[in-house]
Design a protein around this motif. Structure first.
Motif, PDB file in Angstrom:
ATOM      1  N   UNK A 266       6.275  17.402  -0.905  1.00  0.00           N
ATOM      2  CA  UNK A 266       7.078  18.009  -2.197  1.00  0.00           C
ATOM      3  C   UNK A 266       7.786  16.930  -3.226  1.00  0.00           C
ATOM      4  N   UNK A 267       7.368  16.683  -4.300  1.00  0.00           N
ATOM      5  CA  UNK A 267       7.944  15.874  -5.121  1.00  0.00           C
ATOM      6  C   UNK A 267       8.761  16.354  -6.298  1.00  0.00           C
ATOM      7  N   UNK A 268       8.240  17.484  -6.714  1.00  0.00           N
ATOM      8  CA  UNK A 268       9.158  18.239  -7.847  1.00  0.00           C
ATOM      9  C   UNK A 268       9.319  17.864  -8.998  1.00  0.00           C
ATOM     10  N   UNK A 269       8.037  17.303  -9.408  1.00  0.00           N
ATOM     11  CA  UNK A 269       8.006  16.557 -10.773  1.00  0.00           C
ATOM     12  C   UNK A 269       7.595  17.607 -12.084  1.00  0.00           C
ATOM     13  N   UNK A 270       7.627  17.255 -12.813  1.00  0.00           N
ATOM     14  CA  UNK A 270       7.289  18.135 -14.232  1.00  0.00           C
ATOM     15  C   UNK A 270       6.448  17.109 -15.148  1.00  0.00           C
ATOM     16  N   UNK A 271       5.514  17.535 -15.470  1.00  0.00           N
ATOM     17  CA  UNK A 271       4.426  18.614 -14.667  1.00  0.00           C
ATOM     18  C   UNK A 271       4.408  18.451 -13.211  1.00  0.00           C
ATOM     19  N   UNK A 272       3.884  19.189 -12.588  1.00  0.00           N
ATOM     20  CA  UNK A 272       3.774  19.393 -11.142  1.00  0.00           C
ATOM     21  C   UNK A 272       3.208  18.461 -10.342  1.00  0.00           C
ATOM     22  N   UNK A 273       1.938  17.936 -10.894  1.00  0.00           N
ATOM     23  CA  UNK A 273       1.122  16.812 -10.563  1.00  0.00           C
ATOM     24  C   UNK A 273       1.422  15.498 -11.380  1.00  0.00           C
ATOM     25  N   UNK A 274       2.381  15.345 -11.936  1.00  0.00           N
ATOM     26  CA  UNK A 274       2.771  14.132 -12.544  1.00  0.00           C
ATOM     27  C   UNK A 274       2.662  12.576 -11.738  1.00  0.00           C
ATOM     28  N   UNK A 275       2.034  11.878 -12.258  1.00  0.00           N
ATOM     29  CA  UNK A 275       2.016  10.629 -11.620  1.00  0.00           C
ATOM     30  C   UNK A 275       3.224   9.791 -11.145  1.00  0.00           C
ATOM     31  N   UNK A 276       3.460   9.385  -9.964  1.00  0.00           N
ATOM     32  CA  UNK A 276       4.871   8.664  -9.791  1.00  0.00           C
ATOM     33  C   UNK A 276       4.471   7.409  -8.994  1.00  0.00           C
ATOM     34  N   UNK A 277       3.224   6.849  -9.057  1.00  0.00           N
ATOM     35  CA  UNK A 277       2.978   5.554  -8.650  1.00  0.00           C
ATOM     36  C   UNK A 277       2.144   5.522  -7.358  1.00  0.00           C
ATOM     37  N   UNK A 278       2.219   6.538  -6.687  1.00  0.00           N
ATOM     38  CA  UNK A 278       1.340   6.467  -5.350  1.00  0.00           C
ATOM     39  C   UNK A 278      -0.171   6.158  -5.545  1.00  0.00           C
ATOM     40  N   UNK A 279      -0.495   5.421  -4.447  1.00  0.00           N
ATOM     41  CA  UNK A 279      -2.114   5.206  -4.482  1.00  0.00           C
ATOM     42  C   UNK A 279      -2.928   6.315  -3.799  1.00  0.00           C
ATOM     43  N   UNK A 280      -2.102   7.092  -2.836  1.00  0.00           N
ATOM     44  CA  UNK A 280      -2.550   8.153  -2.203  1.00  0.00           C
ATOM     45  C   UNK A 280      -1.358   9.200  -2.316  1.00  0.00           C
ATOM     46  N   UNK A 281      -1.693  10.437  -3.001  1.00  0.00           N
ATOM     47  CA  UNK A 281      -0.632  11.175  -3.316  1.00  0.00           C
ATOM     48  C   UNK A 281      -1.092  12.672  -3.012  1.00  0.00           C
ATOM     49  N   UNK A 282      -0.605  13.207  -2.003  1.00  0.00           N
ATOM     50  CA  UNK A 282      -1.095  14.342  -1.439  1.00  0.00           C
ATOM     51  C   UNK A 282       0.142  15.390  -1.621  1.00  0.00           C
ATOM     52  N   UNK A 283       0.088  16.543  -2.695  1.00  0.00           N
ATOM     53  CA  UNK A 283       0.916  17.428  -2.840  1.00  0.00           C
ATOM     54  C   UNK A 283       1.065  18.604  -1.983  1.00  0.00           C
ATOM     55  N   UNK A 284       2.338  19.156  -1.626  1.00  0.00           N
ATOM     56  CA  UNK A 284       2.451  20.276  -1.097  1.00  0.00           C
ATOM     57  C   UNK A 284       3.631  20.820  -1.892  1.00  0.00           C
ATOM     58  N   UNK A 285       3.423  21.450  -2.899  1.00  0.00           N
ATOM     59  CA  UNK A 285       4.601  22.029  -3.727  1.00  0.00           C
ATOM     60  C   UNK A 285       4.870  23.578  -3.258  1.00  0.00           C
ATOM     61  N   UNK A 286       6.073  24.037  -3.383  1.00  0.00           N
ATOM     62  CA  UNK A 286       6.503  25.328  -2.969  1.00  0.00           C
ATOM     63  C   UNK A 286       5.765  26.571  -3.745  1.00  0.00           C
TER      64      UNK A 286
ATOM     65  N   UNK B 215       0.824  -1.257  -0.080  1.00  0.00           N
ATOM     66  CA  UNK B 215       0.020   0.146  -0.096  1.00  0.00           C
ATOM     67  C   UNK B 215       0.874   1.267  -0.063  1.00  0.00           C
ATOM     68  N   UNK B 216       0.654   2.163  -0.832  1.00  0.00           N
ATOM     69  CA  UNK B 216       1.699   3.282  -0.910  1.00  0.00           C
ATOM     70  C   UNK B 216       0.879   4.684  -0.852  1.00  0.00           C
ATOM     71  N   UNK B 217       1.711   5.540  -0.125  1.00  0.00           N
ATOM     72  CA  UNK B 217       1.243   6.883  -0.019  1.00  0.00           C
ATOM     73  C   UNK B 217       2.296   7.912  -0.031  1.00  0.00           C
ATOM     74  N   UNK B 218       2.256   8.930  -0.595  1.00  0.00           N
ATOM     75  CA  UNK B 218       3.053  10.073  -0.727  1.00  0.00           C
ATOM     76  C   UNK B 218       2.568  11.314  -0.582  1.00  0.00           C
ATOM     77  N   UNK B 219       3.331  12.059   0.211  1.00  0.00           N
ATOM     78  CA  UNK B 219       2.711  13.313   1.048  1.00  0.00           C
ATOM     79  C   UNK B 219       4.267  14.376   0.916  1.00  0.00           C
TER      80      UNK B 219
END
Length: 519
Positions: free
Chosen positions: A120-140, A114-118
């Motif tokens: 800053x992930x600094x992807x491009x595009x900013x909300x790009x999928x990196x594989x988490x089931x739950x992905x909660x962004x807090x970008x700068x 089971x995966x979750x990411x919370x």
């Protein structure tokens, strides 16, 4: 460190550990109290140290936000990610996954986690999928109103604490205030760090028969240094040590340093401001340390906390005035060396230091090995080494800046030596980081044999990786590409909240004032 872990009980396929990756942004290696910094207060990082292993030679092999994070999530260095700096080639996020395989979170899902990411992930595009089931962004930063509305933290402020939604710089002011001591505009309970820790606890406590893989990525202590009350006054600037400054003619051979100083309005930082900045930086770290304590408490409440593998790293450090530089993107230790803690009480020894060379690229292999199906990619088998199944890495190579440009540079670390190569001017700097950890004395002229050996290793790595752009062939063989030394044109960077329509300083100051007398 002894290899006592080799005799520990192997975890079976039906007893795999939870895996928790905790990451900070721009945290120097020398900011943990029990590891020798007597000026800082970090009881929970100290707690993590006691829980497992401290790698004394942990590195970010590409020390700037975007490429460092892509090395971690892909298990590959820039020679394969093709991400050499913060400018991601268009479409590269998806092509990288297609070329090298799934990103880390997706790989752990494939292994039944089971995966979750919370955070800053600094992807491009900013909300790009990196594989988490739950992905909660807090970008700068927020480029558009839509991004701010869909950023998990900013939307939480807007809906749950609307009294603070007027704040455009939720993490502190940037631009000319980037390296100015600040205080958070928010109370400690509502900052992005507290939000990330609270969301992590919620995810850790979710009932699920599967083990979890969680990544918690804090935005701090990345500048601006704006800790909340009372952490903003936790450290007396007069007690802070001054930056370590070497020979400017040597330190600024890497034009990235003065160029970044000018970009962030930090080219004239005096001693008083430097001490104040370090005090606020330490305040940020102590505050994040308290948030980490909240997460560790949740881990300790699990039925079997000893079977939780915790990795703690940062994406890179901060020069903080060392070598007359601010920011990162340098291969000096303060920028490229990072805290790297690994703990798994069921399998690994506690409260031990380890001198093995490790880097962010190794995280992929650590996590997938713990999950039962190792995939090392370009990393080293760190867990295998610790468990007695192999030898430590002998040499570490890092890259920054696109090859065949003036920005390209590289680092080779082997034994006590570090070689820094700069394409701009073709300079090579050699340091004995064992006897001279502050890198104040360059030794390339005293040890030409070491320079030649490490240069050969660098060239061989580039050849093996097919990175011909960094090389030239001549009558005497293959050499590193260089250009005549040049001083870079200085510029500024303006980082306002574009989601609120702010793009820069106004031509007419009166246009931002709502006082009818002035407008």
């Amino acid at each position: 460190m002894s290899r006592s872990a080799a005799g520990r009980t192997r975890v079976g396929a039906d007893d795999r550990p939870h895996v928790l990756l905790i990451m900070t942004d721009q945290q120097r290696f020398d900011t943990i109290a029990c590891r020798g910094n007597t000026e800082i207060h970090t009881p929970h990082l100290d707690r993590l140290v006691r829980r497992g292993l401290t790698f004394e030679r942990g590195y970010s092999t590409t020390p700037v936000c975007v490429p460092a994070r892509y090395t971690l999530r892909s298990g590959c260095e820039p020679t394969r990610t093709d991400i050499w700096d913060n400018r991601l080639p268009p479409g590269r996020h998806e092509r990288l996954r297609a070329e090298q395989g799934p990103y880390l979170a997706e790989a752990m899902r494939e292994r039944g986690y089971r995966t979750f990411g919370i955070g800053k992930f600094h992807t491009s595009p900013w909300d790009a999928d990196v594989g988490f089931e739950v992905h909660l962004h807090s970008e700068e930063q927020y480029e558009t109103p839509d991004q701010r509305a869909r950023d998990s933290y900013a939307s939480w402020i807007s809906t749950e604490h609307a009294e603070y939604d007027w704040v455009d710089a939720l993490m502190g002011e940037r631009t000319e205030m980037y390296y100015m001591p600040q205080t958070s505009p928010l109370p400690a309970s509502l900052t992005v760090e507290a939000w990330a820790a609270d969301r992590a606890v919620e995810q850790i406590e979710q009932p699920d028969p599967r083990p979890f893989f969680g990544a918690v990525s804090f935005i701090g202590p990345h500048p601006p240094f704006a800790p909340p009350m009372p952490y903003h006054r936790m450290y007396d600037p007069d007690r802070m040590p001054l930056p370590v400054r070497g020979d400017l003619d040597v330190d600024h051979l890497d034009q990235q340093l003065p160029w970044m100083n000018a970009m962030t309005f930090a080219e004239n930082v005096d001693d008083d401001r430097a001490r104040s900045l370090k005090a606020r930086y330490y305040g940020e770290i102590s505050y994040i340390d308290a948030c980490i304590g909240t997460i560790l408490d949740a881990v300790d409440r699990l039925p079997d906390p000893d079977n939780v593998l915790i990795c703690f790293v940062s994406d890179h450090g901060d020069l903080l005035g060392d070598h007359s530089g601010w920011q990162k993107e340098s291969f000096f230790e303060a920028s490229t060396r990072i805290p790297f803690l690994l703990s798994w009480p069921r399998m690994l020894p506690a409260d031990q230091a380890c001198a093995d060379l490790v880097c962010l690229t190794d995280i992929f292999g650590i996590c997938t090995t713990a999950a039962g199906r190792p995939d090392l990619r370009q990393g080293h088998d760190v867990l295998g080494t610790l468990l007695g199944r192999g030898a430590p890495r002998r040499r570490l190579i890092g890259y920054h800046g696109r090859p065949r440009t003036r920005r390209f540079k590289a680092m080779v670390v082997q034994d006590r030596w570090k070689l820094i190569f700069l394409a701009n001017g073709g300079h090579r700097l050699l340091f004995d980081v064992e006897s001279d950890p502050d890198e104040l004395t360059a030794l390339q002229h005293e040890h030409p044999g070491v320079v030649a050996e490490l240069t050969r290793a660098l060239i061989e790595d580039l050849i093996a990786e097919g990175c011909s752009a960094a090389l030239v062939d001549g009558a005497e063989g293959t050499h590193l590409w260089t250009q005549p030394y040049e001083v870079w044109e200085r510029t500024r960077i303006y980082q306002f909240d574009k989601s609120r329509g702010i793009t820069g300083f106004p031509e007419n100051p009166a246009t931002v004032c709502h006082d009818p007398v002035l407008t």
